[in-house]
Design an enzyme around this catalytic site. Structure first.
Site, short mmCIF file in Angstrom:
data_model
loop_
_atom_site.label_atom_id
_atom_site.label_comp_id
_atom_site.label_asym_id
_atom_site.label_seq_id
_atom_site.Cartn_x
_atom_site.Cartn_y
_atom_site.Cartn_z
N ASP A 1 0.81 -1.23 0.00
CA ASP A 1 0.00 0.00 0.00
C ASP A 1 0.84 1.27 0.00
OD1 ASP A 1 -2.24 -1.71 0.29
OD2 ASP A 1 -1.86 -1.78 2.44
N LYS B 1 2.14 2.64 -5.00
CA LYS B 1 2.97 2.32 -6.17
C LYS B 1 2.22 2.60 -7.47
CE LYS B 1 3.27 -1.92 -4.61
NZ LYS B 1 2.76 -1.85 -3.25
N GLY C 1 -4.26 -4.00 -4.34
CA GLY C 1 -5.19 -2.96 -4.75
C GLY C 1 -4.42 -1.71 -5.11
N HIS C 2 -4.62 -1.22 -6.29
CA HIS C 2 -3.94 0.00 -6.72
C HIS C 2 -4.97 1.08 -7.01
CE1 HIS C 2 -0.13 -2.21 -8.29
NE2 HIS C 2 -0.17 -2.09 -6.99
N GLN D 1 2.06 -5.64 -3.43
CA GLN D 1 2.43 -5.72 -2.01
C GLN D 1 3.79 -5.04 -1.77
OE1 GLN D 1 1.46 -9.17 -3.38
NE2 GLN D 1 -0.58 -8.39 -3.08
P1 IMP Z 1 -2.60 -12.71 1.47
O1 IMP Z 1 -1.71 -12.11 0.46
O2 IMP Z 1 -4.06 -12.46 1.21
O3 IMP Z 1 -2.30 -14.15 1.73
O4 IMP Z 1 -2.33 -11.96 2.89
C1 IMP Z 1 -1.10 -12.13 3.60
C2 IMP Z 1 -0.68 -10.83 4.25
O5 IMP Z 1 -0.33 -9.89 3.26
C3 IMP Z 1 -1.77 -10.17 5.09
O6 IMP Z 1 -1.17 -9.49 6.18
C4 IMP Z 1 -2.35 -9.14 4.14
O7 IMP Z 1 -2.96 -8.06 4.83
C5 IMP Z 1 -1.10 -8.71 3.41
N1 IMP Z 1 -1.37 -8.19 2.07
C6 IMP Z 1 -1.71 -8.88 0.97
N2 IMP Z 1 -1.87 -8.07 -0.09
C7 IMP Z 1 -1.63 -6.83 0.36
C8 IMP Z 1 -1.61 -5.55 -0.26
O8 IMP Z 1 -1.84 -5.39 -1.47
N3 IMP Z 1 -1.31 -4.50 0.55
C9 IMP Z 1 -1.02 -4.66 1.86
N4 IMP Z 1 -1.01 -5.82 2.47
C10 IMP Z 1 -1.31 -6.91 1.74
#
Ligand code: IMP
Length: 435
Positions: free
Chosen positions: A13, A16, A40-41, A235
């Site tokens: 977040d 980017k 999410g962008h 991420q």
């Molecule tokens: P997953 O990717 O859904 O398996 O989540 C694993 C961890 O990564 C969790 O703490 C999520 O909140 C975090 N996470 C996954 N995608 C994002 C993102 O796009 N932004 C911030 N945190 C993320």
């Protein structure tokens, strides 16, 4: 400068999408190479806000070829929804979007498993986005129960679904029977139905057919032709499966290390890596975040920065800038330059703090710990900097920033050990300064 990459250096977040959108102008191809619909962008273009999840931010420039490479895990329903929504907003999507036939596909059993295993195993839950990301990558590595995009078009697709559903139903049944009530997950008792899943995914396959391609070959040809390619990380580096704050990470290589395995492009092609950070720290989900402020200050940053998840709407945990963590992730991702985002959110504070080291078990530590239990114990050691009162969202020249804002940027650069090349003071393209 053929190959450029944009990598988040915190826990995701970092805004980017805005930098990708800005740099897209100078590139011919934009590639998403890891993660899935967990990302999410937000892109603001011509005053209009767009939320993207799987589709590369380059989609707003008609001359740009967008590629979803093989390292991504693809939720077909999610991408079809995204495509439809963009089409409705008059964004052109046709042969400017390619989806890898090697990408692994997310199925309902992955979403179910995400809900179960997020909470099992003891301790603090991972707090995933519940998009089936981890379980899909698990099946990819396990191989036997995996389905890739190309498989959706094969004659044995139905048989594959039947076999896998048989196995998954056994697994879920076993778990249901052996779970005590506290671990019972609503919906888990429902048996997966192979026939309806098969039909549903045949429908998706037809809708996605025009976009499916061998993107590895496409990108290797583009490399040979010296095309300008932008790699868009999802991420942040601290969520990297191998080098992040394990187990509180995502299931892909979200640091710079993931560019090559995710896209298939060779490392020497990459000429510049830009690391993106917020002027402060945020984190969603579980796991330690040493500089988190669980107090009014954290709330103030959250409200000023509108720090709520793009995908899950969860409030983000907010805190001061952590230079120990970013110094580590900047080195890990091999960044050449840094882009500091959301500096405007810090306007109005009397003073600001930057974490320059940790104290762990009474010892001063300047490196980022590899073990989660050490990170849990880390007490930040802060340097206090003077704040600035002025709103800076309308500033367009770096020299016109308040002197304390410039000093703050200078300290970030010194502490992280990389030059700051971009400073952003708002979501619009115009609210960007190049140093
Ligand atoms: P997953 O990717 O859904 O398996 O989540 C694993 C961890 O990564 C969790 O703490 C999520 O909140 C975090 N996470 C996954 N995608 C994002 C993102 O796009 N932004 C911030 N945190 C993320």
């Amino acid at each position: 400068m053929p190959g450029t990459a944009i990598i988040g250096l915190q826990w995701g977040d970092e805004a980017k999408g805005k930098i990708v959108d800005l740099l897209t102008e100078q590139h011919e191809i934009v590639v998403r190479y890891q993660g899935g619909a967990n990302a999410g962008h937000t892109v603001v273009t011509n005053g209009k806000e767009f939320k993207l999840s799987l589709i590369p931010s380059g989609i707003f420039r008609p001359h740009v070829q967008c590629v979803i490479a093989g390292g991504v895990v693809l939720d077909p329903a999610s991408i079809i929804k995204e495509i439809d929504s963009l089409l409705k907003q008059n964004i052109k999507i046709g042969n400017n979007l390619l989806i890898s036939n090697r990408a692994h596909v997310i199925f309902p059993w992955h979403n179910l498993a995400d809900r179960i295993f997020n909470n099992i195993g003891g301790g603090e839950p991972i707090g995933t986005t519940l998009r089936g990301i981890g379980p899909c990558y698990e099946d990819k590595v396990g191989r036997a129960l995996a389905i890739r995009v190309a498989d959706l078009y094969q004659p044995d697709f139905k048989e594959k679904i039947e076999n896998i559903v048989g196995v998954k139903n056994q697994l879920f049944l076993g778990l249901t029977n052996n779970c005590d009530n506290t671990m019972r997950i609503p919906g888990l008792d429902v048996e997966l139905d192979a026939e309806s899943i098969y039909k549903e995914y045949c429908g998706y396959a037809e809708q996605l057919r025009p976009y499916v391609a061998d993107t590895t070959n496409y990108l290797l040809d583009a490399v040979d032709a010296d095309k300008r390619i932008l790699f868009e990380g999802a991420q942040g580096s601290l969520l990297d499966i191998d080098h992040g704050t394990f187990p509180y990470v995502t299931s892909s290589n979200s640091s710079g290390t993931g560019i090559f395995n995710g896209s298939g492009v060779p490392p020497h092609f990459l000429k510049k890596i830009i690391g993106v950070v917020k002027a402060y720290t945020t984190r969603v989900g579980g796991g330690p975040c040493p500089t988190e402020q669980s107090n009014d200050l954290g709330t103030q940053i959250r409200e000023r920065g509108r720090e709520y998840g793009t995908v899950t709407k969860r409030p983000r945990r907010c805190g001061w800038f952590d230079a120990v963590a970013v110094r580590y992730s900047a080195r890990l991702s091999g960044v050449d330059a840094i882009s500091v985002m959301l500096l405007d959110v810090l306007s109005g504070f009397d003073s600001l703090q930057i974490c320059t080291a940790y104290e762990i078990d009474g010892q001063r530590i300047e490196y980022f710990p590899s073990l989660i239990n050490d990170l849990r114990k880390a007490v930040p050691i802060y340097e206090t900097l003077p704040g600035w009162k002025e709103e800076i969202t309308a500033v367009t020249k770096y020299d016109d920033l308040p002197v304390n804002a410039k000093y703050y940027i200078k300290r970030i650069s010194e502490l992280v050990g990389k030059p700051v090349e971009i400073v952003s003071v708002g979501p619009d393209r115009l609210q960007t300064m190049f140093l």
